[in-house]
Each structure stands twice: as C-alpha cells, then as structure tokens.
Design a protein around this motif. Sequence first.
Motif, PDB file in Angstrom:
ATOM      1  N   ASP A 177      -6.033  -1.444  -4.846  1.00  0.00           N
ATOM      2  CA  ASP A 177      -5.444  -1.958  -3.607  1.00  0.00           C
ATOM      3  C   ASP A 177      -6.399  -2.943  -2.948  1.00  0.00           C
ATOM      4  O   ASP A 177      -7.389  -2.539  -2.340  1.00  0.00           O
ATOM      5  CB  ASP A 177      -5.134  -0.803  -2.657  1.00  0.00           C
ATOM      6  CG  ASP A 177      -4.236  -1.253  -1.505  1.00  0.00           C
ATOM      7  OD1 ASP A 177      -4.043  -2.472  -1.344  1.00  0.00           O
ATOM      8  OD2 ASP A 177      -3.746  -0.381  -0.771  1.00  0.00           O
ATOM      9  N   GLU A 178      -6.133  -4.223  -3.090  1.00  0.00           N
ATOM     10  CA  GLU A 178      -6.946  -5.292  -2.501  1.00  0.00           C
ATOM     11  C   GLU A 178      -8.437  -5.079  -2.768  1.00  0.00           C
ATOM     12  O   GLU A 178      -9.244  -5.124  -1.831  1.00  0.00           O
ATOM     13  CB  GLU A 178      -6.691  -5.385  -0.985  1.00  0.00           C
ATOM     14  CG  GLU A 178      -5.216  -5.343  -0.614  1.00  0.00           C
ATOM     15  CD  GLU A 178      -4.720  -6.603   0.051  1.00  0.00           C
ATOM     16  OE1 GLU A 178      -5.456  -7.618   0.057  1.00  0.00           O
ATOM     17  OE2 GLU A 178      -3.582  -6.592   0.543  1.00  0.00           O
TER      18      GLU A 178
ATOM     19  N   THR B 266       0.840  -1.208   0.000  1.00  0.00           N
ATOM     20  CA  THR B 266       0.000   0.000   0.000  1.00  0.00           C
ATOM     21  C   THR B 266       0.873   1.255   0.000  1.00  0.00           C
ATOM     22  O   THR B 266       0.572   2.233  -0.691  1.00  0.00           O
ATOM     23  CB  THR B 266      -0.944  -0.013   1.222  1.00  0.00           C
ATOM     24  OG1 THR B 266      -1.851  -1.102   1.070  1.00  0.00           O
ATOM     25  CG2 THR B 266      -1.743   1.277   1.332  1.00  0.00           C
TER      26      THR B 266
HETATM   27 MG   LIG Z   1      -2.104  -2.720   2.246  1.00  0.00          MG
END
Ligand SMILES: [Mg+2]
Length: 349
Positions: free
Chosen positions: A158-159, A43
């Motif tokens: 992100d995810e 991240t």
């Molecule tokens: Mg992360």
Amino acid sequence: MAEIQLRDITKRWGSFFGVKDLNLTIADREFLVLLGPSGCGKTTTMRMIAGLEDATDGDIMIGGQRVNDLDPKDRDIAMVFQSYALYPNMNVYENIRFPLKVRKIPGAEHDERVKRAADMVELGEFMHRKPSELSGGQRQRVALARAIVREPNVFLMDEPLSNLDAKLRVSTRAQIKNLSHELKVTTIYVTHDQIEAMTLADRVVVMERGLVQQVGTPTEIYDHPANTFVASFIGSPAMNLMQGTGTGGVFEGANVRIAGLTGPDGPVTLGFRAEDAAVGGGAEITAPVYTLELLGDATMVTVKAGGALVSVKAPKDFRAEIGDEVAISIPAGICHLFDAQTGARLETA
Ligand SMILES: [Mg+2]
Ligand SMILES: Nc1ncnc2c1ncn2[C@@H]1O[C@H](COP(=O)(O)OP(=O)(O)O)[C@@H](O)[C@H]1O
C-alpha cells in the motif's frame, strides 16, 4: 497457486460506500495495481483482502478458498505499507527474521532465509544496523525484505514508496519491478501515482469513489481510456479534453475545428494526447501560447483555446513567447471521443 477472486465486494459504513460491487480476478503471479485519487477505496480494498477489514458484502477467494472468515494470519499474505513499522530496538537482521519466529519456522532455516531476503533488496551489508541508523529508502527495503522472507502466496503493498523522495522513489520502483520478476508472487500494489502504476503493473485497476472505472494493461488504459476520468488521470500531461459539437464528421469548439471524424452529431467531448498532436501543420487549433515548458527532450507548449488549456509536445528546440499565436495540427486519427454528459468513451469507427 494463489489466484485471488473478488466477487461483488462492497464495504459500506452507514450509507457511505467505501467500495462498491468490486469484481476482479487476479491471476496467479500477476502484478496488479489499484490506482486512483486519495479516498477512492484502494486501502479499503486491500484491507478487506488482508482480513483487516470485514467486507459488508461479497466473497473474497484466495487460491479457490473463501477467506472472508479467516483471520489475517491464516491468509498467507505479506503486507508492506507506507510506514515501515520496523522494531526500533532490533537490528536489520532481527527485523527481517521476526516473521519467521512468529510463524515458528524451524530456527535452522532462519539464517539462510534472512540472508537471501536481505541480499535481494541489497541490504546484506547493513544487517547489524538499527532502523535509526538507516535512510528512508533502506528502511523501506527492510520492510520489503521482511515481507519477502516469509515466502507468502500473496503480497499486498500500500503506497510503499510515498515516504521516499523523488529520486529514491524511482530507484526503489525499479527494484520492486525487478524483485517481482524474480519472486513471481501474486501482488496487489496500491498507488495514487499513475507513473508507478504504468511502470509496475501487468494490469491496472483505475478506481474513483469506490467504483472501478477501468481494468486493463497499462497500454490499454493509456490508448483506450474508458471515460474522461481515466483519460484525465493517466498520462503526463493528462489527455487534452475539449468541449464542442459534432456535425457530419466535423468537430467544432472554441478555436478548434477538426474534420474527418466518425462520431455522433451533437455535443461531444474530444480528447487527444500531447504527443500525438504537433505544432504547425493542419492548424486545427490556432490559439495564443499560455505557457512553454522546457523538458529537455521536448518542449511542452500549452495554449489557451476557448476555456481549455491544451498541451502539445513540440521538438526540443521549439521556442515561442507567451501570447504568440501558434497553430496546432490534430489529425482526426489520433482523436478520442467521449459522451458529453456521461464521459463514457464513444467507439469511433
Ligand atoms: Mg490509502
Ligand atoms: N473506518 C471508516 N469509517 C468511515 N469511512 C471510512 C473508514 N475508512 C475509510 N473510510 C472512507 O472510505 C473512503 C475510501 O478510503 P480509502 O480506502 O482509505 O481510500 P484510498 O486508500 O483510496 O485513499 C474514504 O472516503 C474514507 O474516508
């Protein structure tokens, strides 16, 4: 044209390195996945590219331009996160349209662009619903459409699937793959899930503790892991790893003996994948069954050899009792060798 170059990117807080000396070139239209366990710096890397976090050191180049000092809004990047962050009072149409308003795109274009983006994620019928009237998967698709509608040069994700249940994760994953094929936009996708990485990526970057462990195509990192960390992170089950000693081309450890290897003499870590070994045959390992898992298309047999649990994929009708001694054949040709101290891959001739 949006090639991204990260040159010696570092993020440091005090003496702690979140990301260290990251060098990477992401080709125009490439789908790159950052993969690694929680806390490895994925991240942070993403936020530096987006401009939400300043890099302590290094240059971030997008389309040949250094963007370190550009505001996030000036980087022509669209982001999709784990949390959808939709506006609860706006319906699907207005949520998707929002970035066009913010960017002062002429109103005459809005309707067509919103509809096109919504259709791409199969939300065309839900335009008038509020987020509270949608399932988790549909909400995440609104977030995707809101990113698509901008037609950015770069997507950062992100995810994006981690709030979805297992079944929805698989179908949404397939949709993202198909979408990326259609859109052909440079994409950086973050996940801790190696299956997501393997199924989506053109190339995977495996990270641990802020450091890149390996960069390669899914096939490269699966077939030639650069070290024991990558070997044990990629694959389901992970690669079997056993400690032992090499002597004149023979590897010996607890309950295991494999001849015909090319590797150094002395302590070494041996690796092989469950599907490359077989039950029966050469009996390089003979050990008691620890557990048996019926997978449907195969039976996963795990034995306890010395201190190590070793898994082997057997035919689907294979059966044994826990505690039964089974023989496992491990041809030398399927084996990987790693340095016993550093874990680095040893190239076998
Ligand atoms: Mg992360
Ligand atoms: N603002 C911050 N201050 C100090 N440490 C941070 C900060 N943000 C993240 N970290 C640390 O940096 C490391 C990497 O975090 P992150 O990039 O979020 O990991 P990942 O996304 O791979 O799970 C973690 O150890 C995290 O605790």
